[in-house]
Design a protein around this motif. Structure first.
Motif, PDB file in Angstrom:
ATOM      1  N   ARG A 182       0.938  -1.070  -0.192  1.00 32.45           N
ATOM      2  CA  ARG A 182       0.046  -0.019  -0.034  1.00 32.45           C
ATOM      3  C   ARG A 182       0.895   1.523  -0.002  1.00 32.45           C
ATOM      4  O   ARG A 182       0.721   2.165  -0.845  1.00 32.45           O
ATOM      5  CB  ARG A 182      -1.008  -0.029   1.253  1.00 32.45           C
ATOM      6  CG  ARG A 182      -1.838   1.346   1.337  1.00 32.45           C
ATOM      7  CD  ARG A 182      -2.251   1.196   2.976  1.00 32.45           C
ATOM      8  NE  ARG A 182      -0.981   1.526   3.801  1.00 32.45           N
ATOM      9  CZ  ARG A 182      -1.100   1.199   5.181  1.00 32.45           C
ATOM     10  NH1 ARG A 182      -2.204   0.617   5.791  1.00 32.45           N
ATOM     11  NH2 ARG A 182       0.097   1.369   6.085  1.00 32.45           N
ATOM     12  N   ASP A 183       1.827   1.134   0.710  1.00 32.29           N
ATOM     13  CA  ASP A 183       2.686   2.609   0.978  1.00 32.29           C
ATOM     14  C   ASP A 183       3.609   2.419  -0.165  1.00 32.29           C
ATOM     15  O   ASP A 183       3.754   3.574  -0.641  1.00 32.29           O
ATOM     16  CB  ASP A 183       3.676   2.391   2.106  1.00 32.29           C
ATOM     17  CG  ASP A 183       2.802   2.330   3.497  1.00 32.29           C
ATOM     18  OD1 ASP A 183       1.484   2.823   3.509  1.00 32.29           O
ATOM     19  OD2 ASP A 183       3.275   1.909   4.857  1.00 32.29           O
ATOM     20  N   ALA A 184       3.850   1.475  -0.849  1.00 29.19           N
ATOM     21  CA  ALA A 184       4.983   1.531  -1.927  1.00 29.19           C
ATOM     22  C   ALA A 184       4.034   2.105  -3.217  1.00 29.19           C
ATOM     23  O   ALA A 184       4.647   2.877  -4.067  1.00 29.19           O
ATOM     24  CB  ALA A 184       5.414   0.361  -2.193  1.00 29.19           C
ATOM     25  N   LEU A 185       2.712   1.692  -3.406  1.00 23.19           N
ATOM     26  CA  LEU A 185       1.934   2.288  -4.537  1.00 23.19           C
ATOM     27  C   LEU A 185       1.895   3.646  -4.184  1.00 23.19           C
ATOM     28  O   LEU A 185       1.562   4.408  -5.146  1.00 23.19           O
ATOM     29  CB  LEU A 185       0.593   1.177  -4.417  1.00 23.19           C
ATOM     30  CG  LEU A 185       0.826  -0.031  -4.949  1.00 23.19           C
ATOM     31  CD1 LEU A 185      -0.366  -0.875  -4.461  1.00 23.19           C
ATOM     32  CD2 LEU A 185       0.820   0.177  -6.376  1.00 23.19           C
ATOM     33  N   THR A 186       1.460   3.923  -3.045  1.00 23.59           N
ATOM     34  CA  THR A 186       1.173   5.684  -2.827  1.00 23.59           C
ATOM     35  C   THR A 186       2.440   6.316  -3.042  1.00 23.59           C
ATOM     36  O   THR A 186       2.288   7.381  -4.060  1.00 23.59           O
ATOM     37  CB  THR A 186       1.127   5.803  -1.354  1.00 23.59           C
ATOM     38  OG1 THR A 186      -0.250   4.892  -0.886  1.00 23.59           O
ATOM     39  CG2 THR A 186       0.896   7.467  -0.949  1.00 23.59           C
ATOM     40  N   GLU A 187       3.608   5.841  -3.033  1.00 23.24           N
ATOM     41  CA  GLU A 187       4.871   6.470  -3.486  1.00 23.24           C
ATOM     42  C   GLU A 187       4.921   6.586  -4.948  1.00 23.24           C
ATOM     43  O   GLU A 187       5.471   7.450  -5.729  1.00 23.24           O
ATOM     44  CB  GLU A 187       6.090   5.970  -2.712  1.00 23.24           C
ATOM     45  CG  GLU A 187       6.069   6.193  -1.205  1.00 23.24           C
ATOM     46  CD  GLU A 187       5.910   7.794  -0.987  1.00 23.24           C
ATOM     47  OE1 GLU A 187       6.418   8.675  -1.480  1.00 23.24           O
ATOM     48  OE2 GLU A 187       5.016   8.097   0.019  1.00 23.24           O
ATOM     49  N   MET A 188       4.484   5.382  -5.649  1.00 21.83           N
ATOM     50  CA  MET A 188       4.478   5.347  -7.231  1.00 21.83           C
ATOM     51  C   MET A 188       3.376   6.456  -7.821  1.00 21.83           C
ATOM     52  O   MET A 188       3.691   6.990  -8.693  1.00 21.83           O
ATOM     53  CB  MET A 188       4.200   3.737  -7.698  1.00 21.83           C
ATOM     54  CG  MET A 188       5.098   2.917  -7.401  1.00 21.83           C
ATOM     55  SD  MET A 188       4.599   1.362  -7.803  1.00 21.83           S
ATOM     56  CE  MET A 188       4.561   1.287  -9.707  1.00 21.83           C
ATOM     57  N   PHE A 189       2.413   6.331  -7.063  1.00 27.92           N
ATOM     58  CA  PHE A 189       1.278   7.364  -7.498  1.00 27.92           C
ATOM     59  C   PHE A 189       1.772   8.810  -7.277  1.00 27.92           C
ATOM     60  O   PHE A 189       1.612   9.483  -8.320  1.00 27.92           O
ATOM     61  CB  PHE A 189       0.055   7.013  -6.706  1.00 27.92           C
ATOM     62  CG  PHE A 189      -1.125   6.401  -7.540  1.00 27.92           C
ATOM     63  CD1 PHE A 189      -2.050   6.845  -7.987  1.00 27.92           C
ATOM     64  CD2 PHE A 189      -0.836   4.961  -7.253  1.00 27.92           C
ATOM     65  CE1 PHE A 189      -3.125   5.786  -8.322  1.00 27.92           C
ATOM     66  CE2 PHE A 189      -1.694   4.010  -7.607  1.00 27.92           C
ATOM     67  CZ  PHE A 189      -3.124   4.403  -8.367  1.00 27.92           C
ATOM     68  N   LEU A 190       2.330   9.029  -6.275  1.00 25.51           N
ATOM     69  CA  LEU A 190       2.889  10.485  -5.959  1.00 25.51           C
ATOM     70  C   LEU A 190       4.253  10.941  -6.949  1.00 25.51           C
ATOM     71  O   LEU A 190       4.059  11.789  -7.381  1.00 25.51           O
ATOM     72  CB  LEU A 190       3.460  10.533  -4.448  1.00 25.51           C
ATOM     73  CG  LEU A 190       2.419  10.554  -3.511  1.00 25.51           C
ATOM     74  CD1 LEU A 190       2.912  10.621  -2.021  1.00 25.51           C
ATOM     75  CD2 LEU A 190       1.451  12.082  -3.603  1.00 25.51           C
ATOM     76  N   ALA A 191       5.052   9.964  -7.237  1.00 23.82           N
ATOM     77  CA  ALA A 191       5.940  10.126  -7.902  1.00 23.82           C
ATOM     78  C   ALA A 191       5.414  10.690  -9.652  1.00 23.82           C
ATOM     79  O   ALA A 191       6.000  11.487  -9.920  1.00 23.82           O
ATOM     80  CB  ALA A 191       7.058   8.926  -8.013  1.00 23.82           C
TER      81      ALA A 191
END
Length: 366
Positions: A182-191
């Protein structure tokens, strides 16, 4: 009902991010492409119901499959997965472990073992089936919200220590994978968003019934009026009943006007006649997942503004009776130990309603 009647995850099962991440057209799109195409990251923290076999020896003999499922948001799992299959604008991650292992929609305790030990000691002191205050230590609950026993609390300190260690180890095989994914996907979305602009919404997807269980398994005890969900869904951003700031120390996780548009879009997408079927921040304000996302987004406010990126986090708490439908709900009103069968047609209809609602939101509301 014996432990063999419960749904268990075979011992040694370690989930992978790929197993719990869902998006449309995986045969022709990579996860990276799916994230580029999406603007909503859906998480289902309570969707898991099956219990890891590693902790089965600690389960209460009073636990039935109905109580096991009722203590989860299992009805959300199929809806979220189906929605992800049909909507290329979302990516979804589904927790494979039950909240029994540890609740990812609560702040992770600094010392999981200490908190679980404290919770077990409070339950042991209160006695079986008795109300107990687990405030501050409820990330892992030995009892349901109706105070039905889930765990057989060991009678010795050594027994409690063994239980606590088993839970802490097992969590990393599924729950930990969910949180990291979940947290890694959040960072992918943000990037991607900080590079391209647009909008990103974190959606934490839940359900709750307006009734709780009797000892005989009937899910028929009405909640207090203040705890009642609306007929379809409560959308929460930590704000007031209009989504506006409620407490300067607890800012909304999504803009109030945007939340009101989202509510209108849900009224449209779910084709409800009564506007009160969708309410804001009633009865819940939203919990840890949107709190954490909101804090992360506020920390990026300057960069997001420069990039033309809108950020928001919202919790959707659906009425479980609505997700299940009247026939399944009626079955659960009667005493019993089993759960209901999902209706694939209803799941599909609900998934399409979710897609319609978010499409309407993107288009500016209903």
């Amino acid at each position: 009902m014996s432990g063999s009647d419960l749904e268990l995850i075979p011992a040694g099962t370690e989930f992978t991010p790929e197993q719990i991440t869902h998006y449309a057209d995986p045969d022709t799109r990579s996860l990276e492409q799916a994230v580029l195409d999406a603007d909503v990251l859906v998480s289902a923290p309570h969707a898991g119901a099956a219990i890891p076999e590693e902790v089965a020896e600690f389960l209460s003999p009073a636990l039935t499959r109905r109580l096991q499922y009722d203590f989860s948001d299992v009805s959300t799992a199929a809806v979220v997965v189906r929605w992800a299959e049909i909507d290329p604008r979302i990516v979804a991650v589904v927790n494979p472990h039950p909240r029994l292992i540890r609740d990812p929609n609560r702040a992770k305790p600094a010392d999981v073992r200490a908190d679980l030990t404290a919770a077990l000691e409070r339950v042991r002191a209160a006695g079986a089936w008795q109300p107990v205050d687990l405030t501050g230590v409820d990330a892992i609950r030995p009892v349901t919200f109706s105070f039905f026993p889930i765990l057989e609390v060991p009678g010795t300190d050594d027994g409690i220590a063994r239980l606590v260690d088993a839970f802490a180890r097992t969590a990393e095989q599924g729950l930990g994978v969910y949180e990291r994914t979940r947290d890694a996907l959040t960072e992918m979305f943000l990037a991607n968003g900080l590079e391209r602009g647009g909008s990103i919404t974190r959606l934490s997807f839940h359900d709750t019934m307006n009734t709780t269980t009797t000892r005989e398994g009937a899910v028929s005890v009405a909640r207090a009026e203040r705890d009642m969900l609306p007929d379809v869904v409560a959308l929460s951003n930590r704000g007031d009943h209009r989504g506006e700031p409620r407490d300067p120390a607890d800012p909304p996780t999504m803009d109030g006007a945007a939340l009101r548009r989202l509510a209108d879009a849900h009224r449209d997408g779910f084709e409800v006649a009564d506007p009160g079927a969708v309410r804001l921040n009633q009865p819940y304000l939203g919990s840890q997942e949107i709190l954490a996302a909101g804090a992360r987004f506020r920390a990026l406010a300057r960069e997001a503004g420069e990039a033309g990126l809108g950020l928001g986090a919202v919790q959707a708490e659906f009425l479980r009776e609505y997700l299940l439908g009247p026939e399944a709900t009626a079955q659960l009103r009667d005493p019993g130990s089993d759960w209901v069968d999902e209706d694939p047609a209803r799941v599909d209809a609900l998934a399409h309603a979710c897609k319609r609602a978010w499409d309407a939101f993107r288009d500016g509301g209903a």
